[in-house]
Design a protein around this motif. Structure first.
Motif, PDB file in Angstrom:
ATOM      1  N   HIS A 213      72.073  55.937  30.115  1.00 56.26           N
ATOM      2  CA  HIS A 213      72.775  56.706  29.327  1.00 56.26           C
ATOM      3  C   HIS A 213      73.436  56.534  27.833  1.00 56.26           C
ATOM      4  N   LYS A 214      72.277  55.336  27.156  1.00 55.49           N
ATOM      5  CA  LYS A 214      72.992  55.285  25.914  1.00 55.49           C
ATOM      6  C   LYS A 214      71.609  55.954  24.780  1.00 55.49           C
ATOM      7  N   ILE A 215      70.838  56.772  26.177  1.00 51.74           N
ATOM      8  CA  ILE A 215      70.907  57.856  25.331  1.00 51.74           C
ATOM      9  C   ILE A 215      71.629  59.409  24.690  1.00 51.74           C
ATOM     10  N   MET A 216      72.215  59.472  25.506  1.00 52.18           N
ATOM     11  CA  MET A 216      73.759  60.056  25.320  1.00 52.18           C
ATOM     12  C   MET A 216      74.655  59.873  23.768  1.00 52.18           C
ATOM     13  N   GLY A 217      74.871  58.534  23.852  1.00 58.47           N
ATOM     14  CA  GLY A 217      75.283  58.196  22.832  1.00 58.47           C
ATOM     15  C   GLY A 217      74.226  58.480  21.276  1.00 58.47           C
ATOM     16  N   MET A 218      72.332  58.375  21.360  1.00 56.41           N
ATOM     17  CA  MET A 218      71.910  58.177  20.525  1.00 56.41           C
ATOM     18  C   MET A 218      71.728  59.900  20.737  1.00 56.41           C
ATOM     19  N   ALA A 219      71.627  60.758  21.081  1.00 49.57           N
ATOM     20  CA  ALA A 219      71.769  62.417  20.347  1.00 49.57           C
ATOM     21  C   ALA A 219      73.097  62.507  20.497  1.00 49.57           C
ATOM     22  N   ASN A 220      73.999  62.296  20.487  1.00 45.71           N
ATOM     23  CA  ASN A 220      75.048  63.042  19.430  1.00 45.71           C
ATOM     24  C   ASN A 220      75.389  62.848  18.880  1.00 45.71           C
ATOM     25  N   MET A 221      74.941  61.066  17.946  1.00 45.95           N
ATOM     26  CA  MET A 221      75.017  60.561  16.792  1.00 45.95           C
ATOM     27  C   MET A 221      73.237  61.399  15.602  1.00 45.95           C
ATOM     28  N   MET A 222      72.301  61.679  16.854  1.00 46.78           N
ATOM     29  CA  MET A 222      71.678  62.678  15.894  1.00 46.78           C
ATOM     30  C   MET A 222      71.706  63.614  16.018  1.00 46.78           C
ATOM     31  N   SER A 223      72.836  63.989  16.318  1.00 45.82           N
ATOM     32  CA  SER A 223      72.746  65.576  16.737  1.00 45.82           C
ATOM     33  C   SER A 223      73.690  66.658  15.771  1.00 45.82           C
ATOM     34  N   GLN A 224      74.809  65.096  15.534  1.00 43.20           N
ATOM     35  CA  GLN A 224      75.996  64.837  14.180  1.00 43.20           C
ATOM     36  C   GLN A 224      75.078  64.530  13.006  1.00 43.20           C
ATOM     37  N   ASN A 225      73.762  63.214  13.286  1.00 39.20           N
ATOM     38  CA  ASN A 225      73.458  63.412  11.633  1.00 39.20           C
ATOM     39  C   ASN A 225      72.262  64.590  11.188  1.00 39.20           C
ATOM     40  N   LEU A 226      71.794  64.980  11.798  1.00 43.87           N
ATOM     41  CA  LEU A 226      70.766  65.839  11.934  1.00 43.87           C
ATOM     42  C   LEU A 226      71.456  67.412  11.194  1.00 43.87           C
ATOM     43  N   GLU A 227      72.737  67.546  11.440  1.00 41.87           N
ATOM     44  CA  GLU A 227      73.216  69.049  10.752  1.00 41.87           C
ATOM     45  C   GLU A 227      73.786  68.488   9.767  1.00 41.87           C
ATOM     46  N   GLY A 228      73.677  67.573   9.534  1.00 41.95           N
ATOM     47  CA  GLY A 228      74.132  67.066   7.824  1.00 41.95           C
ATOM     48  C   GLY A 228      72.734  67.270   6.980  1.00 41.95           C
ATOM     49  N   ILE A 229      71.891  67.126   7.736  1.00 40.96           N
ATOM     50  CA  ILE A 229      70.556  66.461   7.380  1.00 40.96           C
ATOM     51  C   ILE A 229      70.016  68.218   7.195  1.00 40.96           C
ATOM     52  N   PHE A 230      70.082  68.995   7.930  1.00 41.50           N
ATOM     53  CA  PHE A 230      69.360  69.863   7.609  1.00 41.50           C
ATOM     54  C   PHE A 230      70.226  70.750   6.913  1.00 41.50           C
ATOM     55  N   ASN A 231      71.484  70.813   7.333  1.00 44.23           N
ATOM     56  CA  ASN A 231      72.486  71.126   6.164  1.00 44.23           C
ATOM     57  C   ASN A 231      71.830  71.831   4.405  1.00 44.23           C
ATOM     58  N   LYS A 232      71.745  70.174   3.751  1.00 46.02           N
ATOM     59  CA  LYS A 232      71.388  69.898   2.453  1.00 46.02           C
ATOM     60  C   LYS A 232      69.944  70.084   2.470  1.00 46.02           C
ATOM     61  N   TRP A 233      69.137  70.256   3.629  1.00 45.75           N
ATOM     62  CA  TRP A 233      67.626  70.907   3.136  1.00 45.75           C
ATOM     63  C   TRP A 233      67.972  71.906   2.623  1.00 45.75           C
ATOM     64  N   ALA A 234      68.327  72.778   3.711  1.00 53.38           N
ATOM     65  CA  ALA A 234      68.653  74.173   3.328  1.00 53.38           C
ATOM     66  C   ALA A 234      69.101  74.155   1.634  1.00 53.38           C
ATOM     67  N   LYS A 235      70.032  73.697   0.914  1.00 56.95           N
ATOM     68  CA  LYS A 235      69.743  74.079  -0.195  1.00 56.95           C
ATOM     69  C   LYS A 235      68.669  73.519  -1.415  1.00 56.95           C
ATOM     70  N   VAL A 236      67.670  72.448  -0.833  1.00 55.22           N
ATOM     71  CA  VAL A 236      67.400  71.512  -1.518  1.00 55.22           C
ATOM     72  C   VAL A 236      65.764  72.761  -1.822  1.00 55.22           C
ATOM     73  N   ARG A 237      65.955  73.465  -3.364  1.00 52.14           N
ATOM     74  CA  ARG A 237      64.528  74.446  -3.477  1.00 52.14           C
ATOM     75  C   ARG A 237      63.679  73.561  -3.748  1.00 52.14           C
ATOM     76  N   ILE A 238      62.465  74.536  -3.396  1.00 45.12           N
ATOM     77  CA  ILE A 238      60.815  73.974  -3.151  1.00 45.12           C
ATOM     78  C   ILE A 238      59.971  75.131  -3.805  1.00 45.12           C
ATOM     79  N   ASN A 239      59.042  75.018  -4.244  1.00 45.50           N
ATOM     80  CA  ASN A 239      58.076  76.039  -4.604  1.00 45.50           C
ATOM     81  C   ASN A 239      56.979  76.135  -3.318  1.00 45.50           C
ATOM     82  N   ASP A 240      55.918  77.043  -3.530  1.00 49.08           N
ATOM     83  CA  ASP A 240      55.114  77.160  -2.768  1.00 49.08           C
ATOM     84  C   ASP A 240      53.953  76.037  -2.961  1.00 49.08           C
ATOM     85  N   HIS A 241      53.269  75.654  -4.030  1.00 48.29           N
ATOM     86  CA  HIS A 241      52.498  74.604  -4.452  1.00 48.29           C
ATOM     87  C   HIS A 241      53.327  73.199  -3.413  1.00 48.29           C
TER      88      HIS A 241
END
Length: 357
Positions: A213-241
């Protein structure tokens, strides 16, 4: 049979179920509600037991009498090895050692029920058996979502479990976020924490399965971290090249190819690799899911270009090969995690990743 879904020889039905969506290759059962574990086992045709049976080989006794040579066959037990057999139809599934412990299909579902407190909030979405029933798989949706941007870009959270009855692999449970708009499985490893738990089929495996069941705790931690990371990445610009360069680096099959990419020596790259990169880059530039506010011209979009390529563009020999590649530590998972690392580094300082010409 490319789908490799088990067909029950007695009932003629396929061992697979899916909730509301069209079942795998149009096979199996489609149900209109999320079933309990007891129902899911029945819908998926997984309500069979597996037993360990003594393994025999055939020996020969040769004697010569008045009438000539006589050959008699004798059964010889093979020590310390057993056949795993489906109890419902006596189909042999594999050969295992004496230390191998069978984890019954019902116990695999018990794993899911246990880690979320008796099934509260868990939604079984698919389950099935492959081959003769020697491998089973289950996916279950967890409560809540990962939301990126203003809420239009949503990722569902799943647990995936697979186990075999033929001695070919360990029990594997994985946290697999899936982005709804394009069905990308977003493989990621955070802070040296894997999204996978593997348990060997040896003595005590059932107890270890209950403790997983430790995977459940891991899943909760990962999802919280991922939400913060993905929202940050959505604001970081990168060009096509830069997107194409990042895709090249994520998909590089070896160090030699990676060195050519870093040096800008694209003429040294193989045609096969160039075509792969072009396909992934085309997905990055033209897919509707890459035109959202969260993905267009962003690091989050670059990351989804790699995961989306493996999920929606790349061709596989069959669905089982796709499953292994994306979820079970295959090429897609490894390359997606490489993309995650590159995007993380780019978000901190793009110049650290590569020197552009």
């Amino acid at each position: 049979m490319a789908h490799n879904i088990n067909k029950n020889r007695q009932t003629g039905e396929y061992s697979f179920f899916s909730v509301k969506k069209k079942a795998w290759h149009g096979l199996g059962s489609i149900v209109d509600h999320h079933p309990t574990s007891e129902e899911a086992i029945r819908y998926a045709g997984l309500d069979y037991e597996v037993i360990k049976s003594p393994l025999f080989t055939q020996g020969r006794t040769i004697s010569i009498g008045d009438s000539g040579e006589l050959i008699e066959a004798t059964d010889i037990m093979v020590p310390n090895y057993y056949a795993t057999v489906r109890a419902d139809n006596n189909t042999p599934l594999g050969v295992v050692g004496s230390a191998y412990e069978i984890v019954q299909n019902r116990e695999a579902f018990t794993f899911f029920d246990a880690i979320v407190g008796g099934g509260d909030g868990i939604l079984y979405e698919t389950a099935g058996a492959l081959g003769n029933g020697e491998r089973i798989f289950i996916t279950a949706k967890l409560p809540d979502y990962i939301r990126v941007g203003k809420g239009d870009d949503v990722t569902e959270k799943y647990l995936f479990l697979t186990t075999s009855h033929d001695g070919s692999g360990s029990i594997t449970a994985a946290f697999t976020p899936v982005r709804i708009v394009c069905q990308n499985t977003l493989n990621a490893a955070l802070h040296n924490m894997s999204n996978v738990v593997r348990i060997k089929h040896t003595a005590g495996a059932n107890q270890r399965l209950k403790d997983a069941h430790k995977i459940m705790g891991m899943a909760n931690m990962m999802s919280q971290n991922l939400e913060g990371i993905f929202n940050k990445w959505a604001k970081v610009r990168i060009n096509d090249h830069e997107v194409k360069k990042l895709i090249q680096m994520a998909l590089a099959p070896n160090k030699e190819t990676l060195d050519y990419i870093k040096k800008g020596a694209d003429d040294k790259l193989s045609t096969v690799f160039k075509n792969t990169v072009d396909d992934a880059f085309a997905y990055a530039m033209m897919s509707e899911t890459q035109q959202l506010e969260t993905t267009k011209g962003t690091i989050y979009g670059a990351y989804n270009a790699v995961t989306g390529y493996f999920q929606n563009v790349r061709k596989y020999t069959d669905q089982e090969a796709k499953l292994k590649s994306i979820v079970l530590g295959g090429t897609a998972q490894l390359k997606s995690q490489k993309a995650f690392e590159l995007c993380s580094a780019y978000a901190l300082d793009g110049s650290v990743i590569f020197n552009l010409n």
